[in-house]
Design a protein around this motif. Sequence first.
Motif, short mmCIF file in Angstrom:
data_model
loop_
_atom_site.label_atom_id
_atom_site.label_comp_id
_atom_site.label_asym_id
_atom_site.label_seq_id
_atom_site.Cartn_x
_atom_site.Cartn_y
_atom_site.Cartn_z
N ARG A 113 3.74 39.24 4.45
CA ARG A 113 3.04 38.23 4.87
C ARG A 113 3.64 38.16 6.66
NH1 ARG A 113 -1.63 35.90 2.92
NH2 ARG A 113 -1.06 33.80 3.04
N THR A 114 2.55 38.02 7.46
CA THR A 114 3.04 37.71 8.92
C THR A 114 3.09 36.41 9.22
OG1 THR A 114 0.63 37.85 9.75
CG2 THR A 114 2.00 40.06 9.55
N PRO A 115 3.81 35.91 10.02
CA PRO A 115 3.58 34.63 10.30
C PRO A 115 2.25 34.12 10.77
CG PRO A 115 5.62 35.71 11.69
CD PRO A 115 4.66 36.85 11.00
N ALA A 116 1.33 34.62 11.25
CA ALA A 116 0.18 34.45 11.53
C ALA A 116 -0.57 34.11 10.10
CB ALA A 116 -0.44 35.38 12.22
N GLU A 117 -0.53 34.78 9.09
CA GLU A 117 -1.02 35.04 7.80
C GLU A 117 -0.53 33.59 7.17
OE1 GLU A 117 -2.00 39.40 6.55
OE2 GLU A 117 -0.09 38.86 6.44
N VAL A 118 0.58 33.16 7.30
CA VAL A 118 1.25 32.06 6.65
C VAL A 118 0.49 30.65 7.33
CG1 VAL A 118 3.38 30.48 6.50
CG2 VAL A 118 3.46 32.94 6.28
N VAL A 119 0.46 30.86 8.82
CA VAL A 119 -0.19 29.64 9.55
C VAL A 119 -1.76 29.62 8.98
CG1 VAL A 119 -0.91 28.75 11.63
CG2 VAL A 119 1.26 29.86 11.52
N PRO A 151 0.82 -1.11 0.06
CA PRO A 151 0.21 -0.10 0.05
C PRO A 151 0.78 1.28 -0.03
CG PRO A 151 0.06 -1.04 2.22
CD PRO A 151 0.85 -1.86 1.41
N ALA A 152 0.17 2.21 -0.44
CA ALA A 152 0.95 3.67 -0.38
C ALA A 152 1.44 3.88 1.20
CB ALA A 152 0.06 4.78 -1.20
N PRO A 153 2.19 4.84 1.41
CA PRO A 153 2.67 5.05 2.60
C PRO A 153 1.72 6.20 2.96
CG PRO A 153 4.12 6.07 1.25
CD PRO A 153 3.32 5.09 0.48
N ARG A 154 1.60 6.28 4.61
CA ARG A 154 0.88 7.15 5.22
C ARG A 154 1.38 8.45 4.94
NH1 ARG A 154 -0.48 7.32 11.66
NH2 ARG A 154 -2.09 8.92 11.40
N ARG A 155 0.51 9.38 4.32
CA ARG A 155 0.69 10.84 4.28
C ARG A 155 1.17 11.54 5.55
NH1 ARG A 155 -3.70 13.07 0.89
NH2 ARG A 155 -2.41 12.98 -0.97
N ASP A 156 2.24 12.12 5.33
CA ASP A 156 2.87 13.08 6.38
C ASP A 156 1.98 14.22 6.76
OD1 ASP A 156 4.46 15.43 7.22
OD2 ASP A 156 5.89 13.57 7.53
N PRO A 157 1.78 14.59 7.82
CA PRO A 157 0.99 15.45 8.26
C PRO A 157 1.25 16.77 7.84
CG PRO A 157 1.61 14.26 10.33
CD PRO A 157 2.45 13.79 9.09
N VAL A 158 2.58 17.27 7.42
CA VAL A 158 3.00 18.38 6.91
C VAL A 158 2.39 18.26 5.46
CG1 VAL A 158 4.88 19.89 6.19
CG2 VAL A 158 4.94 18.64 8.25
N GLU A 159 2.36 17.37 4.69
CA GLU A 159 1.81 17.23 3.50
C GLU A 159 0.29 17.64 3.54
OE1 GLU A 159 2.79 13.56 1.60
OE2 GLU A 159 4.82 13.87 1.79
N GLU A 160 -0.49 17.14 4.48
CA GLU A 160 -1.78 17.54 4.61
C GLU A 160 -2.01 18.98 4.70
OE1 GLU A 160 -4.24 15.59 4.46
OE2 GLU A 160 -3.51 13.58 4.85
N GLY A 161 -1.01 19.56 5.27
CA GLY A 161 -1.24 21.04 5.30
C GLY A 161 -0.80 21.90 4.05
N ALA A 162 -0.04 21.13 3.22
CA ALA A 162 0.50 21.44 1.77
C ALA A 162 -0.75 21.33 0.86
CB ALA A 162 1.91 20.95 1.46
N LEU A 163 -1.73 20.60 1.04
CA LEU A 163 -2.54 20.21 0.05
C LEU A 163 -3.37 21.50 -0.66
CD1 LEU A 163 -4.44 16.89 1.31
CD2 LEU A 163 -2.77 17.47 -0.58
N PRO A 164 -3.65 22.44 0.29
CA PRO A 164 -4.46 23.55 -0.32
C PRO A 164 -3.53 24.16 -1.52
CG PRO A 164 -4.84 23.68 1.67
CD PRO A 164 -3.83 22.65 1.79
N LEU A 165 -2.29 24.47 -1.22
CA LEU A 165 -1.27 25.17 -2.00
C LEU A 165 -1.05 24.31 -3.29
CD1 LEU A 165 0.37 27.59 -2.76
CD2 LEU A 165 2.31 26.34 -1.37
N LEU A 166 -0.84 22.79 -3.06
CA LEU A 166 -0.56 21.99 -4.01
C LEU A 166 -1.60 21.92 -5.02
CD1 LEU A 166 1.02 18.91 -2.09
CD2 LEU A 166 2.18 20.67 -3.67
N HIS A 167 -2.88 21.82 -4.72
CA HIS A 167 -4.01 22.04 -5.54
C HIS A 167 -4.00 23.34 -6.51
CE1 HIS A 167 -5.68 18.32 -4.46
NE2 HIS A 167 -6.05 18.61 -3.16
N ALA A 170 -2.89 30.19 5.91
CA ALA A 170 -3.09 29.67 4.79
C ALA A 170 -2.93 28.18 4.77
CB ALA A 170 -1.89 30.42 3.91
N TYR A 171 -2.04 27.59 5.65
CA TYR A 171 -1.67 26.23 5.74
C TYR A 171 -2.51 25.33 6.74
CZ TYR A 171 2.14 26.92 2.25
OH TYR A 171 2.98 27.30 1.22
#
Length: 528
Positions: free
Chosen positions: A274-280, A110-126, A282-283
Amino acid sequence: MTERIFSAVHDCLDWARALDPPLAPDPDALLFVLTAHLDAGSPDPADWSVSDVDDIARTVQHWTGLAGDLRPAWLVWCDFLVDTGQLVCAESPRRLRAAIAAADLESDRPAPRRDPVEEGALPLLHRLGAGEDGEPEPLRPVLRARPGDLDAAARSCTVLADAARLTVWADHGLRLDPDREDDALTPADTDRAADALDLDPARVRELFAIARDAGLLRTTCTRVLPGPTARAWADGEPGAVADAWAGALLAMTRLRGMTAFLVLTDLFVCGDLRTPAEVVDAYGPAVVPGDRDDDPEQEVRCVLETLAELGAVAREGHGYRTTPLGDHFMVGRLRHSGAHVPLAPTVGAMSADEALALLEEGRPVDTDGLLERWTAARDTATAARQLWEAGAAPEAWRRRARVAAHLSLLEADVFPMLSLYTHHPVLGGWARRLLGAAPEPPTSHQAAWAVLDDYALLLDAGLPLPAGDGERYAPHADGFVRAVWLTGHPVADAVLARCAEGALGPEVAGAARSVLEHELVGQQVDAG
């Protein structure tokens, strides 16, 4: 790309036959591996990492040949890339070869379990079209920087400078530590380098990895050799230092996971402070790996500070923005992944039309002060004329307003140039304004056109026409309305309709209704 794969297989077979003793890898096995690599999203047959090996190993159930033929061909391909210096990724040849040798080619895993950080990256990847269901949104054009300016900025990075010093020291060639699975200098060479460069041995080991990622050094399975970027840097090739910096950036951060890349990507795509809060926001908190009890905003701030020290971002007040070096890194990474990143010419090379187009479509980090920089890079009188003429299209009222505001602030004398345009059907009214002519009733074509440009900006913003204009135009209502009707301005009909509804008072409304009724009668006559 298919032709490129066939060509790569042909080159690999030629290389294998020239060995002593010669090898004969299965061509079909090579084609399968490289095609599967392409289908997995790789942009280059020579771009391989350990994670690619795991991905391809899961597709082996689709292989119709003998399973025993696949691994030897795959290993030959790896050796071919390493021996010829074509391996694009900074992956360790040792680790890559070991991963291929150990890959499970029998079971259906089976495919490996997705890294939690990758979950946070999904909106930008899309958004970039890199997600599984991503529909790419067009990226805004990015202002290209001059290679010399990028190189100068990259040279100021002390970490890269230390990696370059290690590269020069190792220029004669070294052997890799045979007792380690990863790429590392021998303990003796590490100590000698530390003494020669006045560095701690642990720092030498870090710089060795950075120099590899930068392309300053490359490794085979046994040796350390000069990398392609080192040769380009030594030859003075423009952009070579910046390319080395970009290749090594993530290694220079000394941060684990994808966080640094994701943070920089957000700043690049946003193109504004961008402030750190705005980056958080976003993801989401998953942008930072580790304990959920950690403060993600503070963690992102630490990442941004690290990127700022390396020259990838700049601090401005409480926010951060990308630098030209940071953009250089992002453009290379996104284009390598297959994303389309439009690049605008450098300020010195772009035309007036391109400068104004970038103002309309570009990111704030590129457009702030753009006209001032563009004008300063050329003769002021010539620049003023070129900008003025670039706004002559009837629908370019935003450009005309921007250029007029810019020219009004220039210290140079642009009056002789403007005086040539006072009777121009589109630019004449603006020229008269900048020349300081006494206010005139907008009953001439030129004056009416300039007023309609003003009104077009208001309509674009969803604002009403200024009621105060009605009082000034009332004594000239018939002449004003007729001039508007005859201009052929793109918003003339919309303005006349609002005037007829009373937007500029009863006098102008009556004149507008009279003109519109006359026009309607004329249309009926023509139709009859």
